[in-house]
Design an enzyme around this catalytic site. Structure first.
Site, PDB file in Angstrom:
ATOM      1  CG  HIS A 326      -5.012  -2.286  11.425  1.00 60.21           C
ATOM      2  ND1 HIS A 326      -4.306  -3.416  11.755  1.00 60.21           N
ATOM      3  CD2 HIS A 326      -5.410  -1.723  12.586  1.00 60.21           C
ATOM      4  CE1 HIS A 326      -4.305  -3.537  13.070  1.00 60.21           C
ATOM      5  NE2 HIS A 326      -4.959  -2.522  13.599  1.00 60.21           N
ATOM      6  CG  ASP A 383      -8.525   4.696  16.483  1.00 59.94           C
ATOM      7  OD1 ASP A 383      -9.066   4.476  17.570  1.00 59.94           O
ATOM      8  OD2 ASP A 383      -7.334   4.461  16.253  1.00 59.94           O
TER       9      ASP A 383
HETATM   10  C1  SDX Z   1      -4.756   1.585  16.028  1.00 59.55           C
HETATM   11  O1  SDX Z   1      -1.758  -2.268  15.541  1.00 59.55           O
HETATM   12  C2  SDX Z   1      -2.872  -2.276  16.113  1.00 59.55           C
HETATM   13  O2  SDX Z   1      -3.442  -3.318  16.371  1.00 59.55           O
HETATM   14  C3  SDX Z   1      -3.428  -0.909  16.492  1.00 59.55           C
HETATM   15  C4  SDX Z   1      -4.924  -0.816  16.893  1.00 59.55           C
HETATM   16  C5  SDX Z   1      -5.173  -1.446  18.251  1.00 59.55           C
HETATM   17  O3  SDX Z   1      -6.314  -1.832  18.517  1.00 59.55           O
HETATM   18  O4  SDX Z   1      -4.248  -1.494  19.070  1.00 59.55           O
HETATM   19  O5  SDX Z   1      -5.769  -1.415  15.930  1.00 59.55           O
HETATM   20  C6  SDX Z   1      -5.336   0.679  17.069  1.00 59.55           C
HETATM   21  O6  SDX Z   1      -3.690   2.124  16.249  1.00 59.55           O
HETATM   22  C7  SDX Z   1      -5.485   1.785  14.718  1.00 59.55           C
HETATM   23  C8  SDX Z   1      -4.712   2.635  13.710  1.00 59.55           C
HETATM   24  C9  SDX Z   1      -4.939   4.118  13.970  1.00 59.55           C
HETATM   25  N1  SDX Z   1      -4.121   4.969  13.097  1.00 59.55           N
HETATM   26  C10 SDX Z   1      -4.636   5.625  12.028  1.00 59.55           C
HETATM   27  O7  SDX Z   1      -5.822   5.515  11.702  1.00 59.55           O
HETATM   28  C11 SDX Z   1      -3.675   6.553  11.324  1.00 59.55           C
HETATM   29  C12 SDX Z   1      -3.834   6.438   9.822  1.00 59.55           C
HETATM   30  N2  SDX Z   1      -3.328   5.143   9.377  1.00 59.55           N
HETATM   31  C13 SDX Z   1      -2.002   4.983   8.984  1.00 59.55           C
HETATM   32  O8  SDX Z   1      -1.059   5.951   9.185  1.00 59.55           O
HETATM   33  C14 SDX Z   1      -1.496   3.557   8.835  1.00 59.55           C
HETATM   34  O9  SDX Z   1      -2.407   2.859   8.058  1.00 59.55           O
HETATM   35  C15 SDX Z   1      -1.156   2.774  10.118  1.00 59.55           C
HETATM   36  C16 SDX Z   1      -0.234   3.537  11.053  1.00 59.55           C
HETATM   37  C17 SDX Z   1      -2.437   2.403  10.883  1.00 59.55           C
HETATM   38  C18 SDX Z   1      -0.452   1.451   9.699  1.00 59.55           C
HETATM   39  O10 SDX Z   1       0.795   1.762   9.182  1.00 59.55           O
HETATM   40  P1  SDX Z   1       1.683   0.695   8.392  1.00 59.55           P
HETATM   41  O11 SDX Z   1       1.272  -0.686   8.673  1.00 59.55           O
HETATM   42  O12 SDX Z   1       3.114   1.045   8.653  1.00 59.55           O
HETATM   43  O13 SDX Z   1       1.340   0.945   6.875  1.00 59.55           O
HETATM   44  P2  SDX Z   1       2.041   1.941   5.919  1.00 59.55           P
HETATM   45  O14 SDX Z   1       2.070   3.296   6.528  1.00 59.55           O
HETATM   46  O15 SDX Z   1       3.357   1.370   5.478  1.00 59.55           O
HETATM   47  O16 SDX Z   1       1.037   1.960   4.685  1.00 59.55           O
HETATM   48  C19 SDX Z   1       1.146   1.122   3.545  1.00 59.55           C
HETATM   49  C20 SDX Z   1       0.749   1.958   2.352  1.00 59.55           C
HETATM   50  C21 SDX Z   1       1.650   3.203   2.208  1.00 59.55           C
HETATM   51  O17 SDX Z   1       1.610   3.544   0.850  1.00 59.55           O
HETATM   52  P3  SDX Z   1       2.835   3.110  -0.119  1.00 59.55           P
HETATM   53  O18 SDX Z   1       4.113   3.663   0.516  1.00 59.55           O
HETATM   54  O19 SDX Z   1       2.840   1.624  -0.208  1.00 59.55           O
HETATM   55  O20 SDX Z   1       2.551   3.792  -1.446  1.00 59.55           O
HETATM   56  O21 SDX Z   1      -0.586   2.512   2.535  1.00 59.55           O
HETATM   57  C22 SDX Z   1      -0.528   3.919   2.639  1.00 59.55           C
HETATM   58  C23 SDX Z   1       0.933   4.260   2.996  1.00 59.55           C
HETATM   59  O22 SDX Z   1       1.277   5.556   2.603  1.00 59.55           O
HETATM   60  N3  SDX Z   1      -1.412   4.293   3.743  1.00 59.55           N
HETATM   61  C24 SDX Z   1      -2.201   5.365   3.750  1.00 59.55           C
HETATM   62  C25 SDX Z   1      -2.906   5.321   4.952  1.00 59.55           C
HETATM   63  N4  SDX Z   1      -2.526   4.224   5.654  1.00 59.55           N
HETATM   64  C26 SDX Z   1      -1.611   3.614   4.918  1.00 59.55           C
HETATM   65  N5  SDX Z   1      -2.376   6.341   2.855  1.00 59.55           N
HETATM   66  C27 SDX Z   1      -3.270   7.292   3.180  1.00 59.55           C
HETATM   67  N6  SDX Z   1      -3.998   7.320   4.326  1.00 59.55           N
HETATM   68  C28 SDX Z   1      -3.822   6.344   5.242  1.00 59.55           C
HETATM   69  N7  SDX Z   1      -4.505   6.332   6.372  1.00 59.55           N
END
Ligand code: SDX
Length: 449
Positions: A326, A383
């Site tokens: 998140h 989720d």
């Molecule tokens: C919702 O924003 C809100 O408030 C949204 C929400 C709401 O109520 O409105 O809470 C609802 O959208 C929940 C999120 C649902 N999405 C997912 O579950 C999809 C999987 N999660 C991710 O793709 C990710 O964590 C996000 C999209 C939720 C957040 O993305 P960010 O803040 O841009 O974080 P990032 O992608 O830059 O991640 C930081 C690091 C990265 O690694 P590094 O480059 O530092 O090595 O963490 C890793 C990412 O690759 N990472 C993950 C991961 N989530 C982050 N690695 C593997 N699996 C994951 N799920």
């Protein structure tokens, strides 16, 4: 060029940071080349500090750069507070755990939109209005006929909400806006249920005024005209709680979209239709649907958790752990805690043994013990477990994101109204840092080949 941002509360000069008492939190100082700029601070009611850079461009010609707005406050808002470090979420000051346990969805709608918990008389009016505006104009039924049965219900929902503007135009009169707000919440559940009925080729079931919001949605989804249908209390209460948990989440992608579209003066329905479209992405609301596909895939593959954690960690593999991570929470998402606990109870009460719940729990445990997820502070989000509950309730997978949209509706509306009433609101228009070609002469076609 060295850029040093320092504020009177936390002065950070060449890596030396020191804390100064709160009373001196009045400005930040930005050093840009040989110039210094004083930037005013805005401090929120929970002591969050915002460095106000509004005047910076005029004075310095510099813009701030923050792709994905990871550290940009786009507005001041009194609706929802999130403490991502401690996993806390509050609507208008009330904790999400307390609201989920003690409140109802309609009450939370009132709280978010009007700012206070309703009195019993105010709640009665809201309930009455939400039931008496739940029918769709009969002409709108023809729209459903135009969609193929395979249409994703989120596309239908977004288009239908946008179409409501054709029936209920925007107006300067606050009473008209109030009525449109009620219409939107009331009709959303009808649109959602009709899109499901259409997808399975069943006749539409009309809304009933003797049922509350969640009960009515369930009967429109599951009642069959020739048979009696009594809404199971457990399902109605569970749905109400899920809607409360999704009701607002400050400036997330879809809510920011609603504000962005609304900032141009676009009407409520257009703005919220855009929010629904933003929610339909797998990184946002559609993650709840994707989680179920992921869990089923892991189960079919023999429950090899390590394999899927390794895939999620591999930057060359597009696979990510859906329902994990998140932007704001660097701790447990408090909504995920509530949903996980409720999933255990509800599945038990319904006598359902969903193997995907066990897969989800194993996956969570494996991820929370893995160095990659620990280091990045990645936890289950809202989720991760919600789909398990929706499945237990008989809601089909491609309706999961529609359920999220139904819950989020009061939050989108509250944020849109707050934006409209904000005297400082301006059309949203971010800047950029241009990285393309510098000026060059047009090359005639004859010289290009
Ligand atoms: C919702 O924003 C809100 O408030 C949204 C929400 C709401 O109520 O409105 O809470 C609802 O959208 C929940 C999120 C649902 N999405 C997912 O579950 C999809 C999987 N999660 C991710 O793709 C990710 O964590 C996000 C999209 C939720 C957040 O993305 P960010 O803040 O841009 O974080 P990032 O992608 O830059 O991640 C930081 C690091 C990265 O690694 P590094 O480059 O530092 O090595 O963490 C890793 C990412 O690759 N990472 C993950 C991961 N989530 C982050 N690695 C593997 N699996 C994951 N799920």
């Amino acid at each position: 060029m060295d850029i040093i941002v320092s504020s009177a509360c936390i002065i950070s000069v060449h890596g030396n940071a020191k804390s100064i008492p709160q009373t001196r939190m009045d400005k930040a100082v930005l050093t840009l080349g040989s110039e210094e700029y004083e930037l005013p601070l805005t401090v929120g009611s929970e002591r969050e500090v915002g460095i106000d850079i509004r005047a910076l461009r005029k004075e310095s010609k510099a813009v701030t750069l923050d792709p994905g707005y990871g550290n940009t406050g786009s507005c001041e808002s009194a609706v929802t507070y999130i403490d991502g470090e401690n996993g806390a979420l509050r609507y208008r000051g009330y904790s999400i755990e307390e609201l989920a346990q003690k409140s109802s969805f309609v009450e939370v709608c009132y709280l978010l939109i009007y700012g206070e918990l309703p009195t019993s008389a105010e709640l009665d009016v809201m309930k009455h209005n939400l039931t008496h505006h739940s029918m769709l104009h009969e002409d709108m039924k023809k729209f459903f006929e135009g969609y193929p049965p395979s249409a994703h219900p989120m596309s239908v929902l977004s288009a239908m909400v946008s179409s409501l503007a054709a029936y209920y135009p925007d107006s300067e009169d606050p009473a008209d806006l109030d009525l449109n707000i009620i219409r939107l919440i009331a009709k959303l559940k009808t649109i959602a249920a009709f899109s499901y009925k259409k997808s399975i080729g069943h006749p539409y079931v009309y809304p009933r005024n003797d049922l509350d919001y969640s009960e009515d949605f369930l009967q429109m989804m599951f009642a069959v005209p020739a048979e009696e249908y009594n809404v199971p209390t457990l399902l109605a209460r569970t749905l109400d709680m899920l809607l409360i948990l999704h009701a607002d989440h400050e400036q997330n992608c879809s809510t920011s979209t609603v504000r962005m579209v609304g900032s141009s003066g676009a009407d409520l329905f257009a703005s919220i239709s855009a929010g629904i479209s933003a929610l339909s992405g797998p990184l946002h609301g559609k993650a709840n649907q994707e989680v179920i596909s992921m869990l089923a895939r892991i189960q079919a593959d023999g429950g090899n958790y390590k394999k899927y954690l390794d895939k999620a960690k591999d930057k060359n593999d597009p696979f990510r752990l859906m329902g994990f991570g998140h932007r704001v929470y660097k701790n447990f998402d408090p909504r995920a805690r509530v949903i996980k606990k409720t999933a255990d109870q509800v599945l038990n009460d319904l006598g359902i043994n969903d193997p995907l719940l066990a897969v989800a729990k194993h996956l969570e445990t494996a991820a929370l013990e893995d160095e990659y997820f620990v280091q990045r502070r990645l936890y289950p989000n809202v989720d991760f477990y919600s789909g398990i509950l929706y499945r237990a309730m008989g809601i089909p997978t491609d309706m999961f994101t529609v359920m999220f949209a139904m819950g989020r509706m009061p939050g989108w509306i509250a944020q849109w109204v707050e934006m409209r009433n904000d005297p400082h609101n301006r059309i949203h228009r971010p800047r950029q840092i241009y990285t393309g070609a510098t000026e060059r002469a047009y090359v005639p076609m004859s010289e290009r080949d």
